[in-house]
Design a protein around this motif. Structure first.
Motif, PDB file in Angstrom:
ATOM      1  N   THR A  72       0.876  -1.169   0.203  1.00 22.29           N
ATOM      2  CA  THR A  72      -0.099   0.012   0.048  1.00 22.29           C
ATOM      3  C   THR A  72       0.973   1.162   0.125  1.00 22.29           C
ATOM      4  OG1 THR A  72      -1.806  -0.970   1.031  1.00 22.29           O
ATOM      5  CG2 THR A  72      -1.798   1.346   0.981  1.00 22.29           C
ATOM      6  N   PHE A  73       1.914   1.207   0.822  1.00 20.30           N
ATOM      7  CA  PHE A  73       2.803   2.367   0.889  1.00 20.30           C
ATOM      8  C   PHE A  73       3.249   2.664  -0.608  1.00 20.30           C
ATOM      9  CE2 PHE A  73       7.689   2.588   0.887  1.00 20.30           C
ATOM     10  CZ  PHE A  73       7.820   3.812   0.791  1.00 20.30           C
ATOM     11  N   MET A  74       3.897   1.284  -1.119  1.00 19.25           N
ATOM     12  CA  MET A  74       4.521   1.764  -2.569  1.00 19.25           C
ATOM     13  C   MET A  74       3.755   2.041  -3.460  1.00 19.25           C
ATOM     14  SD  MET A  74       7.171  -1.670  -2.932  1.00 19.25           S
ATOM     15  CE  MET A  74       6.026  -3.066  -3.063  1.00 19.25           C
ATOM     16  N   ASP A  75       2.407   1.534  -3.483  1.00 19.41           N
ATOM     17  CA  ASP A  75       1.419   2.124  -4.348  1.00 19.41           C
ATOM     18  C   ASP A  75       1.132   3.566  -4.144  1.00 19.41           C
ATOM     19  OD1 ASP A  75       1.188  -0.368  -5.503  1.00 19.41           O
ATOM     20  OD2 ASP A  75      -0.682  -0.854  -4.543  1.00 19.41           O
ATOM     21  N   ALA A  76       1.195   4.236  -2.944  1.00 21.94           N
ATOM     22  CA  ALA A  76       0.942   5.617  -2.571  1.00 21.94           C
ATOM     23  C   ALA A  76       1.866   6.426  -3.131  1.00 21.94           C
ATOM     24  CB  ALA A  76       0.827   5.670  -1.177  1.00 21.94           C
ATOM     25  N   THR A  77       3.016   6.104  -3.762  1.00 29.04           N
ATOM     26  CA  THR A  77       4.085   6.871  -4.154  1.00 29.04           C
ATOM     27  C   THR A  77       3.980   7.030  -5.589  1.00 29.04           C
ATOM     28  OG1 THR A  77       5.747   4.944  -4.746  1.00 29.04           O
ATOM     29  CG2 THR A  77       5.688   5.987  -2.494  1.00 29.04           C
ATOM     30  N   GLY A  78       2.664   6.964  -6.212  1.00 25.20           N
ATOM     31  CA  GLY A  78       2.722   6.958  -7.592  1.00 25.20           C
ATOM     32  C   GLY A  78       2.875   8.343  -8.275  1.00 25.20           C
ATOM     33  N   GLY A  79       2.322   9.353  -7.239  1.00 26.10           N
ATOM     34  CA  GLY A  79       2.607  10.717  -7.694  1.00 26.10           C
ATOM     35  C   GLY A  79       4.125  11.161  -7.787  1.00 26.10           C
ATOM     36  N   LEU A  80       4.829  10.501  -6.930  1.00 26.98           N
ATOM     37  CA  LEU A  80       6.254  10.581  -6.842  1.00 26.98           C
ATOM     38  C   LEU A  80       6.895  10.134  -8.193  1.00 26.98           C
ATOM     39  CD1 LEU A  80       7.054  10.012  -3.308  1.00 26.98           C
ATOM     40  CD2 LEU A  80       6.767  12.376  -4.384  1.00 26.98           C
ATOM     41  N   TRP A  81       6.346   9.107  -8.386  1.00 21.23           N
ATOM     42  CA  TRP A  81       6.784   8.214  -9.653  1.00 21.23           C
ATOM     43  C   TRP A  81       6.542   9.003 -11.023  1.00 21.23           C
ATOM     44  CZ3 TRP A  81       3.572   6.565 -13.849  1.00 21.23           C
ATOM     45  CH2 TRP A  81       4.280   5.969 -14.780  1.00 21.23           C
ATOM     46  N   LYS A  82       5.396   9.797 -11.004  1.00 22.08           N
ATOM     47  CA  LYS A  82       4.885  10.302 -12.152  1.00 22.08           C
ATOM     48  C   LYS A  82       5.543  11.706 -12.529  1.00 22.08           C
ATOM     49  CE  LYS A  82       0.688  12.243 -14.336  1.00 22.08           C
ATOM     50  NZ  LYS A  82      -0.507  12.757 -14.185  1.00 22.08           N
ATOM     51  N   THR A  83       6.201  12.138 -11.219  1.00 22.64           N
ATOM     52  CA  THR A  83       7.036  13.296 -11.373  1.00 22.64           C
ATOM     53  C   THR A  83       8.471  12.994 -11.278  1.00 22.64           C
ATOM     54  OG1 THR A  83       6.571  13.791  -9.168  1.00 22.64           O
ATOM     55  CG2 THR A  83       5.389  15.128 -10.797  1.00 22.64           C
ATOM     56  N   GLN A  84       8.719  11.748 -10.816  1.00 25.90           N
ATOM     57  CA  GLN A  84      10.330  11.450 -10.763  1.00 25.90           C
ATOM     58  C   GLN A  84      11.049  12.148  -9.679  1.00 25.90           C
ATOM     59  OE1 GLN A  84      11.999   8.340 -12.787  1.00 25.90           O
ATOM     60  NE2 GLN A  84      10.012   8.128 -12.053  1.00 25.90           N
ATOM     61  N   GLN A  85      10.299  12.280  -8.810  1.00 19.99           N
ATOM     62  CA  GLN A  85      10.882  13.206  -7.597  1.00 19.99           C
ATOM     63  C   GLN A  85      11.908  12.276  -6.758  1.00 19.99           C
ATOM     64  OE1 GLN A  85       8.473  16.406  -5.662  1.00 19.99           O
ATOM     65  NE2 GLN A  85       6.862  15.189  -6.592  1.00 19.99           N
ATOM     66  N   LEU A  86      11.951  11.218  -6.949  1.00 14.48           N
ATOM     67  CA  LEU A  86      12.846  10.172  -6.154  1.00 14.48           C
ATOM     68  C   LEU A  86      14.180   9.895  -7.020  1.00 14.48           C
ATOM     69  CD1 LEU A  86      10.513   7.934  -4.119  1.00 14.48           C
ATOM     70  CD2 LEU A  86      11.788   9.929  -3.290  1.00 14.48           C
ATOM     71  N   LYS A  87      14.006  10.224  -8.216  1.00 15.18           N
ATOM     72  CA  LYS A  87      15.254  10.010  -9.115  1.00 15.18           C
ATOM     73  C   LYS A  87      16.528  10.273  -8.514  1.00 15.18           C
ATOM     74  CE  LYS A  87      16.543  10.605 -13.963  1.00 15.18           C
ATOM     75  NZ  LYS A  87      16.161  11.318 -15.193  1.00 15.18           N
ATOM     76  N   SER A  88      17.487   9.516  -8.502  1.00 16.92           N
ATOM     77  CA  SER A  88      18.853   9.342  -8.256  1.00 16.92           C
ATOM     78  C   SER A  88      19.297   9.310  -6.747  1.00 16.92           C
ATOM     79  CB  SER A  88      19.603  10.912  -8.918  1.00 16.92           C
ATOM     80  OG  SER A  88      19.605  10.918 -10.294  1.00 16.92           O
ATOM     81  N   ARG A  89      18.302   9.195  -5.868  1.00 18.65           N
ATOM     82  CA  ARG A  89      18.376   8.700  -4.544  1.00 18.65           C
ATOM     83  C   ARG A  89      18.831   7.355  -4.465  1.00 18.65           C
ATOM     84  NH1 ARG A  89      14.738  12.812  -4.297  1.00 18.65           N
ATOM     85  NH2 ARG A  89      14.566  14.121  -2.735  1.00 18.65           N
ATOM     86  N   LEU A  90      19.502   7.130  -3.315  1.00 17.02           N
ATOM     87  CA  LEU A  90      20.099   5.763  -3.080  1.00 17.02           C
ATOM     88  C   LEU A  90      18.968   4.910  -2.545  1.00 17.02           C
ATOM     89  CD1 LEU A  90      22.996   6.197  -3.824  1.00 17.02           C
ATOM     90  CD2 LEU A  90      23.806   5.395  -1.710  1.00 17.02           C
ATOM     91  N   ALA A  91      18.884   3.472  -2.830  1.00 10.18           N
ATOM     92  CA  ALA A  91      17.931   2.681  -2.264  1.00 10.18           C
ATOM     93  C   ALA A  91      18.591   1.415  -1.819  1.00 10.18           C
ATOM     94  CB  ALA A  91      16.710   2.595  -3.063  1.00 10.18           C
ATOM     95  N   ALA A  92      17.791   0.789  -1.002  1.00 12.22           N
ATOM     96  CA  ALA A  92      18.352  -0.643  -0.622  1.00 12.22           C
ATOM     97  C   ALA A  92      17.319  -1.302  -0.004  1.00 12.22           C
ATOM     98  CB  ALA A  92      19.555  -0.552   0.202  1.00 12.22           C
ATOM     99  N   GLY A  93      17.438  -2.611   0.248  1.00  8.55           N
ATOM    100  CA  GLY A  93      16.090  -3.335   0.833  1.00  8.55           C
ATOM    101  C   GLY A  93      16.452  -4.361   1.771  1.00  8.55           C
ATOM    102  N   PHE A  94      15.747  -4.881   2.754  1.00  8.16           N
ATOM    103  CA  PHE A  94      16.179  -5.853   3.559  1.00  8.16           C
ATOM    104  C   PHE A  94      14.427  -6.671   3.781  1.00  8.16           C
ATOM    105  CE2 PHE A  94      15.139  -2.333   6.608  1.00  8.16           C
ATOM    106  CZ  PHE A  94      14.301  -2.804   7.524  1.00  8.16           C
ATOM    107  N   THR A  95      14.677  -7.860   4.094  1.00  3.22           N
ATOM    108  CA  THR A  95      13.364  -8.509   4.551  1.00  3.22           C
ATOM    109  C   THR A  95      13.544  -9.615   5.597  1.00  3.22           C
ATOM    110  OG1 THR A  95      11.408  -9.701   3.585  1.00  3.22           O
ATOM    111  CG2 THR A  95      13.563 -10.388   2.406  1.00  3.22           C
ATOM    112  N   VAL A  96      12.623  -9.975   6.317  1.00  2.00           N
ATOM    113  CA  VAL A  96      12.737 -11.019   7.353  1.00  2.00           C
ATOM    114  C   VAL A  96      11.534 -12.257   7.041  1.00  2.00           C
ATOM    115  CG1 VAL A  96      12.255 -11.657   9.778  1.00  2.00           C
ATOM    116  CG2 VAL A  96      13.299  -9.413   8.916  1.00  2.00           C
ATOM    117  N   SER A  97      11.879 -13.544   7.162  1.00  2.21           N
ATOM    118  CA  SER A  97      10.936 -14.476   7.089  1.00  2.21           C
ATOM    119  C   SER A  97      11.243 -15.637   8.154  1.00  2.21           C
ATOM    120  CB  SER A  97      10.897 -15.154   5.612  1.00  2.21           C
ATOM    121  OG  SER A  97      12.133 -16.102   5.462  1.00  2.21           O
ATOM    122  N   SER A  98      10.420 -16.606   8.151  1.00  2.60           N
ATOM    123  CA  SER A  98      10.524 -17.556   9.425  1.00  2.60           C
ATOM    124  C   SER A  98      11.335 -18.762   9.011  1.00  2.60           C
ATOM    125  CB  SER A  98       9.347 -18.107  10.001  1.00  2.60           C
ATOM    126  OG  SER A  98       8.462 -18.639   8.961  1.00  2.60           O
TER     127      SER A  98
END
Length: 199
Positions: A72-98
């Protein structure tokens, strides 16, 4: 001062615990300010991300993907995607499972695609698995052998902080590496000669 957002969702506290370790690792780098942000809050105000130079994404793995609130959070960034306001920022990810595998890779891949669609620059996990150097498996950094992002494992129904010491260590190293990468790229950008405008 450079700013990092750790945007995460945690239903039972496990992902929140790893997010805290990532945050502490990032903050151990001088000149870095890191902040924990809940995905549920960001879904209501995605523009809050514009205050940050780097974004570390964190979600549990549910049925081979990110959790519902995180999507839901990712989908809420659609406006930012349309204007590419996050372009060139750094990103990374982590996840947990059992489970050791638990299809965590597909969760990281969904985060990677999300970052690519926003024009962000992905930072992987270069930490060598320490068990190859003789460190006991549960104490080894990157014991689960993930290169695209950080993976951690918490037993089903276990306390929120019930992680192998190696996973906690890896989370801190991961945050530290991301912060150092942000600083290196920032310094490199300031050293680049300004583009010459053709006459």
């Amino acid at each position: 001062m450079q700013n990092i957002a750790i945007a995460y969702h945690s239903a039972h506290g496990h992902t929140a615990h790893i997010a805290q370790q990532v945050c502490e690792g990032a903050q151990s780098v001088p000149g870095i300010q890191a902040e924990l942000l809940r995905a549920e809050d960001l879904a209501l105000n995605p523009n809050a991300l514009l205050r940050y130079d780097g974004l570390i994404l964190g979600s549990p793995t549910y049925l081979g993907g990110v959790s519902g609130p995180f999507k839901t959070f990712m989908d809420a960034t659609g406006g930012l995607w349309k204007t590419q306001q996050l372009k060139s920022r750094l990103a990374a990810g982590f996840t947990v499972s059992s489970l050791p595998a638990g299809d965590k890779q597909s969760t990281l891949l969904s985060m990677f695609v999300f970052a690519m669609q926003h024009g962000m620059v992905w930072v992987g996990n270069p930490i060598l698995p320490e068990q190859h150097a003789g460190v006991p498996y549960d104490e080894a950094a990157n014991r689960l052998g993930s290169w695209s992002g950080l993976m951690a494992q918490a037993g089903h129904g276990s306390p929120a902080d019930a992680f192998a010491p190696g996973d906690v260590k890896t989370a801190r190293m991961f945050g530290h590496h991301f912060a150092q990468t942000l600083q290196r790229l920032g310094a490199a950008a300031t050293l680049q000669p300004k583009d010459k405008v053709a006459a």
